[in-house]
Motif scaffolding. Sequence first.
Motif, PDB file in Angstrom:
ATOM      1  N   TYR A   1       0.853  -1.187   0.000  1.00 54.19           N
ATOM      2  CA  TYR A   1       0.000   0.000   0.000  1.00 54.19           C
ATOM      3  C   TYR A   1       0.890   1.238   0.000  1.00 54.19           C
ATOM      4  O   TYR A   1       1.872   1.305   0.768  1.00 54.19           O
ATOM      5  N   ARG A   2       0.540   2.200  -0.839  1.00 51.87           N
ATOM      6  CA  ARG A   2       1.393   3.381  -0.971  1.00 51.87           C
ATOM      7  C   ARG A   2       0.531   4.602  -1.268  1.00 51.87           C
ATOM      8  O   ARG A   2      -0.412   4.530  -2.047  1.00 51.87           O
ATOM      9  N   GLU A   3       0.854   5.713  -0.634  1.00 58.42           N
ATOM     10  CA  GLU A   3       0.074   6.932  -0.840  1.00 58.42           C
ATOM     11  C   GLU A   3       0.916   8.153  -0.483  1.00 58.42           C
ATOM     12  O   GLU A   3       1.667   8.140   0.496  1.00 58.42           O
ATOM     13  N   THR A   4       0.806   9.206  -1.285  1.00 60.04           N
ATOM     14  CA  THR A   4       1.495  10.470  -0.995  1.00 60.04           C
ATOM     15  C   THR A   4       0.534  11.404  -0.284  1.00 60.04           C
ATOM     16  O   THR A   4      -0.601  11.602  -0.736  1.00 60.04           O
TER      17      THR A   4
ATOM     18  N   TYR B   1      -4.693   3.292   9.055  1.00 59.49           N
ATOM     19  CA  TYR B   1      -4.801   2.508   7.821  1.00 59.49           C
ATOM     20  C   TYR B   1      -4.498   1.040   8.105  1.00 59.49           C
ATOM     21  O   TYR B   1      -5.260   0.136   7.722  1.00 59.49           O
ATOM     22  N   LYS B   2      -3.359   0.791   8.753  1.00 53.09           N
ATOM     23  CA  LYS B   2      -2.941  -0.587   9.016  1.00 53.09           C
ATOM     24  C   LYS B   2      -3.970  -1.322   9.867  1.00 53.09           C
ATOM     25  O   LYS B   2      -4.328  -2.472   9.588  1.00 53.09           O
ATOM     26  N   PHE B   3      -4.458  -0.658  10.905  1.00 48.92           N
ATOM     27  CA  PHE B   3      -5.417  -1.295  11.802  1.00 48.92           C
ATOM     28  C   PHE B   3      -6.734  -1.577  11.084  1.00 48.92           C
ATOM     29  O   PHE B   3      -7.311  -2.664  11.205  1.00 48.92           O
ATOM     30  N   ALA B   4      -7.210  -0.597  10.313  1.00 49.44           N
ATOM     31  CA  ALA B   4      -8.474  -0.755   9.588  1.00 49.44           C
ATOM     32  C   ALA B   4      -8.399  -1.910   8.595  1.00 49.44           C
ATOM     33  O   ALA B   4      -9.328  -2.718   8.482  1.00 49.44           O
ATOM     34  N   ILE B   5      -7.256  -2.017   7.894  1.00 56.59           N
ATOM     35  CA  ILE B   5      -7.106  -3.076   6.889  1.00 56.59           C
ATOM     36  C   ILE B   5      -6.989  -4.435   7.566  1.00 56.59           C
ATOM     37  O   ILE B   5      -7.621  -5.419   7.147  1.00 56.59           O
ATOM     38  N   SER B   6      -6.190  -4.516   8.627  1.00 60.65           N
ATOM     39  CA  SER B   6      -5.990  -5.795   9.313  1.00 60.65           C
ATOM     40  C   SER B   6      -7.272  -6.310   9.959  1.00 60.65           C
ATOM     41  O   SER B   6      -7.503  -7.515  10.043  1.00 60.65           O
ATOM     42  N   MET B   7      -8.123  -5.398  10.410  1.00 63.42           N
ATOM     43  CA  MET B   7      -9.387  -5.783  11.051  1.00 63.42           C
ATOM     44  C   MET B   7     -10.553  -5.807  10.066  1.00 63.42           C
ATOM     45  O   MET B   7     -11.676  -6.121  10.452  1.00 63.42           O
TER      46      MET B   7
END
Length: 355
Positions: free
Chosen positions: A21-24, A44-50
């Motif tokens: 995942y990549r974003e500027t 972002y990481k938490f939302a995606i993992s859950m």
Amino acid sequence: MSVKVVKGGYVIDFTLGHQRYRETVPAPHNKTALKRVEEQESIYKFAISMSDKSLADKFSTSKIIQKAFDKQCEYTIHDYSNIWFKQKQRRWSHTTVRGYSQKYNSYIKPNWGTLQLTEFKASMFDEWASESSLSAKSINEARNVLNQIFKCAYQDEVIDKNPVERIERYKQDTKEPKPFSKDEIKRILNALPVPYSQFFQFAFYTGLRTGELLGLRWEDLDLDREVAHIRVNITSGIEKAPKTAGSIRTVELHPVAIEAIQSLKTTIYIDNKRVFIDPKTMNDYKYADGLRKYVWKPTLEKLKITYRYPYQCRHTYASMMLSQGKNPMWVAKQMGHADWGMIRKVYGRWISQQQ
């Protein structure tokens, strides 16, 4: 650390579940902004993992969240055409804007505009093209516009692949020029009144593009050295530099072209900065369509000469010069081509065998 400082902001870049995942994120370079971006990355990481979309609602425009929860499917081709157009149009010329808009509105929007980006398949375009009566050139131009829309979405990481890259370009048949014969040239010029006769005489014996003829200024002519400096082009009523760097050039003037200018100098039409002006309005030409419709076409019909567009004056010049044994590289330079590849391709049968 997966938050990196870049020019103009920060890049969030991490891998989760074998997916990158990549974003500027545009932001000033200071501790407060960096902390905010790092917190954003954690969300972002938490939302995606859950698999919890609700935690990411306040980042609804995020490319990472779009990718993680398939929000890219909400974009239709028409939606992204607007984004692409807005991003790129400032770099385009007036004619490019008009051309892209025409191709999009005529072919792309009515056929695929309502499709989501991820719904479009290369086979859809091929099916349309196989049933279309358009020329290969027009089909390729439509493909080019569609490709740029999808390329923009791909570069923005809204889609994972560009399906238009799988569409092969259609083979375009090269139409052989239909130059005028010396007899036809003589009859046409004799039938035309001043200053139209001088305009087309100069066109026949210089090979200039229509826009270059309309833009030619008296200051661009050096009759003592028998040359013309091509520096200006008129396209859709707008003055700009010629179409390519090679088109900005100095051309050697044929004696018959010089004769046309000298003849024009004896008339009342030389008080303008342009060499050729509209005798009805005494103003500069902005478009050549009136010349074609009301001067050129009626003259050919009257003389019962097979109709060809005025652009064939350019082809006539090239074929005449090559038939007379002129070096193809010289002809290419005269006409504003970067090399003689186009000359060989288009005018091959007129190249002297002695070359």
